[in-house]
Design a protein around this motif. Structure first.
Motif, mmCIF file in Angstrom:
data_model
loop_
_atom_site.group_PDB
_atom_site.id
_atom_site.type_symbol
_atom_site.label_atom_id
_atom_site.label_comp_id
_atom_site.label_asym_id
_atom_site.label_seq_id
_atom_site.Cartn_x
_atom_site.Cartn_y
_atom_site.Cartn_z
ATOM 1 N N LYS A 1 0.828 -1.214 0.000
ATOM 2 C CA LYS A 1 0.000 0.000 0.000
ATOM 3 C C LYS A 1 0.859 1.259 0.000
ATOM 4 N N SER A 2 0.323 2.301 -0.611
ATOM 5 C CA SER A 2 1.032 3.579 -0.678
ATOM 6 C C SER A 2 0.824 4.374 0.611
ATOM 7 N N VAL A 3 1.617 5.429 0.751
ATOM 8 C CA VAL A 3 1.468 6.335 1.895
ATOM 9 C C VAL A 3 0.051 6.902 1.940
ATOM 10 N N GLY A 4 -0.440 7.348 0.786
ATOM 11 C CA GLY A 4 -1.785 7.920 0.725
ATOM 12 C C GLY A 4 -2.855 6.919 1.124
ATOM 13 N N ASP A 5 -2.708 5.669 0.660
ATOM 14 C CA ASP A 5 -3.674 4.624 1.012
ATOM 15 C C ASP A 5 -3.715 4.400 2.522
ATOM 16 N N ILE A 6 -2.533 4.305 3.132
ATOM 17 C CA ILE A 6 -2.454 4.049 4.573
ATOM 18 C C ILE A 6 -3.053 5.210 5.359
ATOM 19 N N CYS A 7 -2.724 6.433 4.947
ATOM 20 C CA CYS A 7 -3.239 7.605 5.665
ATOM 21 C C CYS A 7 -4.766 7.685 5.554
#
Length: 231
Positions: A38-44
């Motif tokens: 998962k990307s940073v944006g997805d996790i956030c």
């Protein structure tokens, strides 16, 4: 430096490989390992976090000369930042410092009684100073920021400038304890235990330094903007 900066499109795992010290940051945002590809944006988004704030914190932990722009400071709320800082305090007081204290006690038990008492006293004195430092922020500074976020200035004339003037770098006081371990304890002590404790003290010192930078480079200018708007 710009081409090195993290982005929301990067995989979260890439950030950890780039800078392992971000392992300190993740739990303070409520992020656990095991996020796969998962990307940073997805996790956030999954954790309902401000991606901008998360990336700013990661940048300060990674790039010593990083300074946020005014636009970046406008991309999240003061409440989100103080929540992260408060969770950081909890992590230090409930996890890092007690774990290191156990190492201090174990090493002190192998010293002569006098040396062991000195080692314990230095660390306990330091721990009390850290507790006092965080208590002031949790009970004075953060409530002030909360009221400011709701448009209320302090009746007592308090301002974030007073916090900035008296903002001590608590990590600097670890120097004496490190010197005791490096210079003055007998070489008969278990080397592996002493080195492990020293390594953790260096990591704590560096982590606290980054924590102070977040307050100096993000919290203070953000609250100054709030004060200006409220006035």
């Amino acid at each position: 430096m710009k081409h090195l900066l993290f982005s929301e499109h990067q995989k979260m795992a890439e950030l950890i490989h780039t800078n392992y010290r971000l392992l300190f940051v993740l739990p303070r945002f409520g992020i656990r390992l095991g996020f796969g590809e998962k990307s940073v944006g997805d996790i956030c988004r999954t954790h309902d976090l401000s991606t901008s704030l998360f990336l700013l914190v990661c940048h300060i932990y990674t790039f010593d000369d990083f300074l946020p722009s005014p636009d970046q400071l406008d991309s999240f709320t003061a409440e989100e930042l103080t929540c992260y800082l408060h969770r950081s305090h909890t992590d230090y007081l409930d996890n890092q410092i007690p774990e290191i204290r156990q190492q201090v006690l174990a090493l002190a038990a192998g010293c002569e009684a006098r040396n062991g008492r000195i080692l314990e006293r230095f660390f306990d004195d330091y721990s009390r100073e850290v507790i006092s430092h965080f208590n002031y922020e949790d009970t004075v500074v953060f409530p002030y920021i909360h009221n400011l976020s709701e448009g209320r200035l302090s009746d007592e004339g308090y301002s974030i400038g007073q916090f900035e003037e008296n903002h001590s770098n608590i990590e600097e006081k670890l120097g004496d304890l490190k010197n005791i371990l490096i210079k003055y304890l007998p070489d008969s002590l278990p080397e592996a235990s002493r080195n492990r404790l020293l390594l953790n003290l260096f990591l704590l010192e560096d982590d606290l330094s980054k924590h102070s930078l977040i307050e100096d480079r993000i919290l203070v200018p953000l609250v100054e903007q709030l004060e200006e708007k409220t006035r």
